[in-house]
Motif scaffolding. Structure first.
Motif, PDB file in Angstrom:
ATOM      1  N   ARG A   1     -10.166  -6.392  -3.710  1.00 56.86           N
ATOM      2  CA  ARG A   1      -9.341  -5.191  -5.093  1.00 56.86           C
ATOM      3  C   ARG A   1      -7.936  -5.066  -5.115  1.00 56.86           C
ATOM      4  NH1 ARG A   1     -14.701  -1.215  -3.994  1.00 56.86           N
ATOM      5  NH2 ARG A   1     -15.922  -3.069  -4.565  1.00 56.86           N
ATOM      6  N   GLN A   2      -7.380  -6.150  -4.725  1.00 62.36           N
ATOM      7  CA  GLN A   2      -6.192  -5.876  -5.514  1.00 62.36           C
ATOM      8  C   GLN A   2      -5.514  -5.916  -6.760  1.00 62.36           C
ATOM      9  OE1 GLN A   2      -3.914  -8.236  -1.962  1.00 62.36           O
ATOM     10  NE2 GLN A   2      -4.136  -6.458  -0.691  1.00 62.36           N
ATOM     11  N   ASN A   3      -3.936  -5.393  -6.903  1.00 65.04           N
ATOM     12  CA  ASN A   3      -3.482  -5.892  -8.181  1.00 65.04           C
ATOM     13  C   ASN A   3      -2.602  -6.829  -8.505  1.00 65.04           C
ATOM     14  OD1 ASN A   3      -5.140  -3.761  -9.509  1.00 65.04           O
ATOM     15  ND2 ASN A   3      -4.373  -2.509  -9.190  1.00 65.04           N
TER      16      ASN A   3
ATOM     17  N   MET B   1      -1.174  -8.443   9.862  1.00 67.45           N
ATOM     18  CA  MET B   1      -2.224  -6.794   9.359  1.00 67.45           C
ATOM     19  C   MET B   1      -2.185  -7.453   7.804  1.00 67.45           C
ATOM     20  SD  MET B   1      -3.023  -6.159  12.381  1.00 67.45           S
ATOM     21  CE  MET B   1      -3.166  -7.707  12.721  1.00 67.45           C
ATOM     22  N   GLU B   2      -1.164  -7.581   6.955  1.00 69.63           N
ATOM     23  CA  GLU B   2      -1.147  -7.942   6.227  1.00 69.63           C
ATOM     24  C   GLU B   2      -2.123  -9.030   5.059  1.00 69.63           C
ATOM     25  OE1 GLU B   2      -0.663  -6.156   3.597  1.00 69.63           O
ATOM     26  OE2 GLU B   2       1.114  -4.667   4.553  1.00 69.63           O
TER      27      GLU B   2
ATOM     28  N   ARG C   1       0.639  -1.551   0.143  1.00 72.98           N
ATOM     29  CA  ARG C   1       0.103   0.212  -0.287  1.00 72.98           C
ATOM     30  C   ARG C   1       0.963   1.247   0.262  1.00 72.98           C
ATOM     31  NH1 ARG C   1      -2.204  -4.547   2.134  1.00 72.98           N
ATOM     32  NH2 ARG C   1      -4.637  -4.759   1.845  1.00 72.98           N
ATOM     33  N   LYS C   2       0.222   2.054  -0.859  1.00 77.40           N
ATOM     34  CA  LYS C   2       1.299   3.328  -0.675  1.00 77.40           C
ATOM     35  C   LYS C   2       1.276   4.286  -0.105  1.00 77.40           C
ATOM     36  CE  LYS C   2      -1.395   3.876  -4.977  1.00 77.40           C
ATOM     37  NZ  LYS C   2      -1.928   4.527  -6.334  1.00 77.40           N
TER      38      LYS C   2
ATOM     39  N   TYR D   1      -0.196   0.760   8.919  1.00 74.94           N
ATOM     40  CA  TYR D   1       0.303   2.300   8.124  1.00 74.94           C
ATOM     41  C   TYR D   1       1.455   2.267   9.393  1.00 74.94           C
ATOM     42  CZ  TYR D   1       1.028   6.054   7.038  1.00 74.94           C
ATOM     43  OH  TYR D   1       1.162   8.149   6.309  1.00 74.94           O
ATOM     44  N   THR D   2       0.991   2.100  10.701  1.00 76.81           N
ATOM     45  CA  THR D   2       1.810   2.327  11.854  1.00 76.81           C
ATOM     46  C   THR D   2       3.483   1.757  11.786  1.00 76.81           C
ATOM     47  OG1 THR D   2      -0.146   3.106  13.180  1.00 76.81           O
ATOM     48  CG2 THR D   2       2.695   2.296  14.377  1.00 76.81           C
TER      49      THR D   2
END
Length: 427
Positions: free
Chosen positions: A158-160, A281-282, A41-42, A324-325
């Protein structure tokens, strides 16, 4: 050390391109030609693409073809020598001496020291690639198996999906050596749990086997994609992203906050726990209905058990904030995480957050960095100075600070980490 080698190779061979360094030698076998990867993720502290391994290669998710295996035939012959061969050689020796005076009424503390560093490497490289045109032709010939469990999982999340079409590999066994020697009055004044007085030294080396993947390029297999960039000032975009990602952390119920804080503190102390929780988490974000939230660690067990019984919307929002953290933590050094943990415990994270923001503004005329740093106590200044310098911040004169543009990602990761810790404190 392997990460340092691969980052050096990627930067030397393609300073402004999309050549992606492999971060772990244990994972390099999953980043070979035709391996499938997922894009992370960006985040504003990741200026270049970053990918995660999968257990699949392209032929694993295609419907059967006719005759000869059209996928394996794309690979370059092992008998032929690659015309794309390179050698990267380097030797760095450096010594730095310096002092910094920090005014603290009614006294002044001098922070000083000397350090020497040397690095040596000699790596022979080979570029292997598959023409993108051939992959495009293969797309017409062989279709994706939409009933494959992995493909179904990606569509649901919804992942590429991406396929590696170019790699940079070692053509011979290579060795990288690094040694440091440091003597510092500065470190002697930090809390004892992080440092010791006197001279310290270390020497490390790594041997990289022949045929090891150091960097790669990947192309997307799906037709959906969204371009990313900076639509606003970098700091504005970073602040917006951090607030969106971490918002939920400041609104947790007391019990859930205590559970989350316990796990966050544990991963800040132990890099292996950080990696384990990141993977969990991923997995939740990839497939929330079929992920296994189990662990052998008592520091993570309660959090994972709590997430398992949470409502789906709460599960995904909290998981995304934690992920994210942890991504921000991963961009920092272990020493930085320990220093941040100490900062969190002595309750100076809000002040540090304001300080880092002022440095990111990059406006010397209106910067409040000097005033903010001088407002800390002596020990707090030393603690904060160490954290900043590890992110490439240059301290100038009496507490003024500046950050070069190339160090923005590291300082942005520090800002994101501090914001997350601040949210957890305010919950």
């Amino acid at each position: 050390m392997f990460k340092k080698v691969t980052q050096t190779v990627a930067k030397q061979m393609d300073p402004k391109g999309d050549l992606v360094p492999v971060h772990s030698i244990s994972d390099q076998d999953h980043f070979r030609l035709l391996c499938l990867v997922r894009r992370k993720r960006k985040a504003r502290f990741r200026p270049f693409p970053s990918y995660r391994r999968t257990e699949f290669r392209l032929h694993d998710v295609l419907l059967p073809g006719e005759g000869e295996d059209s996928v394996e035939s794309l690979l370059p012959s092992t008998a032929s020598r690659s015309p794309w061969e390179f050698t990267t050689v380097g030797s760095i020796k450096d010594r730095v001496d310096g002092t910094l005076s920090i005014p603290i009424d009614p006294a002044e503390v001098e922070v000083g020291g000397a350090a020497s560093m040397s690095k040596q490497w000699h790596v022979k490289l080979e570029k292997k690639h598959i023409l993108v045109a051939k992959l495009e032709a293969l797309r017409e010939e062989r279709k994706i198996n939409m009933k494959h469990t992995f493909i179904e999982q990606l569509r649901k999340a919804r992942q590429n999906l991406y396929v590696i079409h170019e790699t940079i590999e070692t053509s011979e066994e290579a060795r990288y050596e690094e040694s440091t020697q440091a003597e510092a009055k500065f470190m002697a004044q930090l809390y004892a749990k992080f440092s010791a007085k006197g001279t310290t030294g270390s020497k490390q080396s790594i041997t990289i086997p022949r045929g090891c993947t150091l960097a790669f390029r990947a192309m997307q297999l799906t037709i959906e994609d969204t371009a990313w960039g900076f639509a606003h000032r970098e700091l504005d975009a970073l602040e917006k992203e951090v607030k969106e990602k971490c918002h939920i952390l400041s609104h947790l119920a007391d019990e859930l906050n205590a559970i989350t804080v316990k796990s966050i503190k544990a991963v800040m102390r132990d890099r292996s726990l950080l990696e384990e929780l990141s993977e969990k988490m991923e997995a939740v974000l990839d497939d929330p209905d079929n992920c296994e939230l189990t662990t052998q660690s008592p520091d993570l067990e309660v959090l994972l058990s709590t997430l398992k019984i949470s409502a789906r919307c709460d599960l995904l929002s909290l998981t995304e904030a934690i992920s994210y953290t942890l991504d921000a933590f991963s961009e920092l050094t272990q020493d930085q995480l320990l220093l941040l943990l100490e900062s969190w415990e002595v309750k100076i994270v809000p002040q540090q957050l304001k300080l880092v923001r002022s440095i990111l503004e990059q406006n010397a005329e209106h910067s409040t960095a000097a005033g903010l740093l001088s407002s800390f106590s002596q020990q707090q200044q030393q603690l904060t100075t160490a954290v900043l310098e590890m992110s490439g911040v240059e301290l100038q004169g009496s507490s003024a600070a500046a950050c070069k543009k190339e160090n923005f990602p590291s300082l942005a990761a520090l800002y994101a980490a501090l914001h997350a810790l601040h949210c957890l404190s305010a919950s």
